[in-house]
Write a protein that holds these residues in place. Structure first.
Motif, PDB file in Angstrom:
ATOM      1  N   LEU A  84     161.581  -1.045  49.674  1.00 36.30           N
ATOM      2  CA  LEU A  84     162.407  -0.220  50.564  1.00 36.30           C
ATOM      3  C   LEU A  84     163.184  -1.055  51.572  1.00 36.30           C
ATOM      4  CD1 LEU A  84     163.315   2.527  51.637  1.00 36.30           C
ATOM      5  CD2 LEU A  84     161.257   2.561  53.065  1.00 36.30           C
ATOM      6  N   LYS A  85     162.550  -2.060  52.152  1.00 32.44           N
ATOM      7  CA  LYS A  85     163.235  -2.815  53.210  1.00 32.44           C
ATOM      8  C   LYS A  85     164.357  -3.710  52.677  1.00 32.44           C
ATOM      9  CE  LYS A  85     160.090  -6.790  53.768  1.00 32.44           C
ATOM     10  NZ  LYS A  85     159.215  -7.456  54.763  1.00 32.44           N
ATOM     11  N   ALA A  86     164.455  -3.823  51.338  1.00 25.96           N
ATOM     12  CA  ALA A  86     165.551  -4.592  50.754  1.00 25.96           C
ATOM     13  C   ALA A  86     166.795  -3.729  50.521  1.00 25.96           C
ATOM     14  CB  ALA A  86     165.113  -5.220  49.433  1.00 25.96           C
ATOM     15  N   LYS A  87     166.678  -2.437  50.702  1.00 27.07           N
ATOM     16  CA  LYS A  87     167.784  -1.506  50.432  1.00 27.07           C
ATOM     17  C   LYS A  87     168.945  -1.756  51.396  1.00 27.07           C
ATOM     18  CE  LYS A  87     169.395   2.177  48.243  1.00 27.07           C
ATOM     19  NZ  LYS A  87     168.910   3.539  48.470  1.00 27.07           N
ATOM     20  N   TYR A  88     170.141  -1.727  50.857  1.00 26.90           N
ATOM     21  CA  TYR A  88     171.331  -1.867  51.696  1.00 26.90           C
ATOM     22  C   TYR A  88     171.536  -0.582  52.487  1.00 26.90           C
ATOM     23  CZ  TYR A  88     176.177  -2.187  53.164  1.00 26.90           C
ATOM     24  OH  TYR A  88     177.324  -2.190  53.925  1.00 26.90           O
TER      25      TYR A  88
END
Length: 223
Positions: A84-88
């Motif tokens: 999730l924290k890699a989502k743009y």
């Protein structure tokens, strides 16, 4: 003025982009005059969102993790929870589902203790299942005629993950910029000309190597 530009770009991207290629935003950081808003929008769209590079789409994420999306019921859970924290989440994020590749690498490292690029697809998938408990993740099988499981891109002929070292570069109307990813055709796809009738073709930089490959195959067939 430059400090303001740095801050403004960071706010637009909602990301600390210090490790990105400096050339992406050079025109904003090399002038003392604030450029109009449409210049920021155009650069983010054309240089970051339209073509995979620092920010990548779902198919590239899956390829680099080694997964077959259609046969992995847990794929959405993996993306929406584990990565999730890699989502743009920057500007225009509602129009594109994209992920920061640097963050994908970091999440994988924190989760598994291993560097993503140092493993083949079988090892990546095995670690993901072990560390997340998501058993419904399926390895993307190798393209017939290829040998390497070190997937990093998508074959344009078969729309399947492939190691770019087993490919020819694909022709594109617009040449990617240094920080953007090239498109590729697997050797089997190029040899069988899969998709070539629809406009797919080998890039000029790889055409001689492609021609020699075809010639070698013809020579072997006559022996």
């Amino acid at each position: 003025m430059l400090q303001k530009e740095f801050r403004h770009l960071g706010e637009l991207l909602n990301y600390n982009y210090e490790n990105l290629d400096n050339r992406i935003f050079s025109k904003f950081l090399s002038t003392r005059e604030k450029l109009p808003a449409h210049e920021y929008a155009s650069t983010i769209l054309k240089d970051l969102l339209y073509i995979d590079g620092p920010i990548v789409g779902e198919k590239i994420v899956a390829a680099r993790l080694g997964l077959n999306i259609s046969e992995s019921p847990a794929w959405s859970t993996l993306l929406e929870e584990i990565f999730l924290k890699a989502k743009y989440t920057g500007i225009f994020n509602t129009g594109w589902d994209k992920w920061w590749m640097e963050s994908i690498n970091q999440v994988f490292l924190e989760l598994t203790g291993s560097n993503l690029s140092s493993l083949d697809a079988k090892e990546r998938v095995s670690l993901l299942i072990e560390k997340t408990g998501l058993k419904e993740l399926k390895l993307s099988e190798i393209i017939d005629g290829c040998r390497s499981y070190r997937y990093w891109t998508i074959c344009k002929s078969y729309n399947k993950p492939v190691d770019s070292r087993e490919c020819f570069r694909a022709y594109t109307k617009k040449e990617p910029k240094p920080w953007q990813d090239h498109s590729y055709i697997s050797k089997p796809g190029a040899i069988d000309r899969v998709g070539f009738d629809e406009g797919l073709d080998v890039h000029s930089v790889d055409y001689e190597r492609y021609r020699l490959t075809i010639e070698n195959l013809k020579d072997e067939g006559t022996k």
